[in-house]
Design an enzyme around this catalytic site. Sequence first.
Site, PDB file in Angstrom:
ATOM      1  N   ASP A 252       0.818  -1.213   0.000  1.00 41.00           N
ATOM      2  CA  ASP A 252       0.000   0.000   0.000  1.00 41.00           C
ATOM      3  C   ASP A 252       0.849   1.259   0.000  1.00 41.00           C
ATOM      4  OD1 ASP A 252      -3.144  -0.600   0.601  1.00 41.00           O
ATOM      5  OD2 ASP A 252      -1.851  -2.200   1.309  1.00 41.00           O
ATOM      6  N   ASN A 262       2.036  -3.030   4.151  1.00 40.11           N
ATOM      7  CA  ASN A 262       1.031  -3.879   3.510  1.00 40.11           C
ATOM      8  C   ASN A 262       0.082  -4.381   4.581  1.00 40.11           C
ATOM      9  OD1 ASN A 262       0.105  -5.188   1.006  1.00 40.11           O
ATOM     10  ND2 ASN A 262       0.620  -7.096   2.052  1.00 40.11           N
TER      11      ASN A 262
END
Length: 389
Positions: A252, A262
């Site tokens: 992310d 993440n």
Amino acid sequence: MGDQDEVSETGAGALTIPSLRWEEPPEGPVLVLLDQTRLPAEEVELVCTDVPALVQAIRTLAVRGAPLLGIAGAYGVALAAARGFDVEEAVEALAQARPTAVNLGYGVRRAAAAYRPAFAEGGAPAGAAAALAEARAVHAEDIEASTRMAQHGLALLGELLPGGGHRILTHCNTGALVSGGEGTALAVALAAHRSGELRRLWVDETRPLLQGARLTAYEAARTGMAYTVLSDGAAGSLFAGGEVDAVLIGADRIAADGSVANKVGSYPLAVLARYHHVPFVVVAPTSTVDLETEEGADIEVEQRPGQEVTEFSLPFVQGPGAEAGTGIPVAPLGAQAYNPAFDVTPPELVTAIVTEAGVVSPVTRDGLAEVCSTSRWSKSRSGNGMMAE
């Protein structure tokens, strides 16, 4: 506002529905989302006619995944412009909807940067057209990036694990549900499957919202991959038994030093992989790299409601009077919960970062900066993230 339009129950003959699409019915433009909170029980589309509905969809994870959030953010700006809403207000609301996912702000900034000069020169219609064109460009670029990441990732697996027969462990959901194309990490697994090199996909259930069990398994089943769902805590026994050849996850946000944010639970997998000498590979487009965030400690980690942990969420419950989002308590009333949406894996635990521009291995600050600079992307002057030239 957002309206739900039930389309079909999933199954062998179910139609493929895109995760996101722009439509222009007579009553005005809308952004149509596949509501991921209702999968795998049923495929339901959520129709967003304004930005507050889209923000709500983002916060509730009806639409999720780093690349898709960037696309949704760009279309959100276009939606505000086309419908005559305050675009700057929309930009602010969208960019702040989820703090960790860098792609969301990236897509919003792209569309806003296209909108402003066009609006200044040609008024609202020109601004809306420019924002929509930029959103479509973000969407198209992500499709291309997905294809390239799958190619680079498959080649890397061939180098790391010659001979095929890969047993890949993945966490959360990183396929077509998070992308304009076939995804990030799951796109690599799918490429291995298509080339006959995937022996088994191990799917972490991914507590507390079960994006692995609900979404990755859903995608794996639809594409014919051999897969097995496991509880997150069972991963260690798989490693100990020599049943995992590689770990593939998405991201992310990736800091300048290569630290990877993440879905929570990714960091423990990296530790397990290092101890058992198993490659730990991150697959993400360069638009997920945030060169202005110096290191992992600087990444803002989203804290989500404790109710997601203390209740077992049922996205869809069949039966009279049942409602989406019904939860079954699994902890005593009033129990406190710790619920970070993400954790951060340091670069020394990452074997490689696969991007559409190539592979970074070993993961270093200079290597990451180089792959970004040699891609089609250049550093944005408007804030965190990357900007297309």
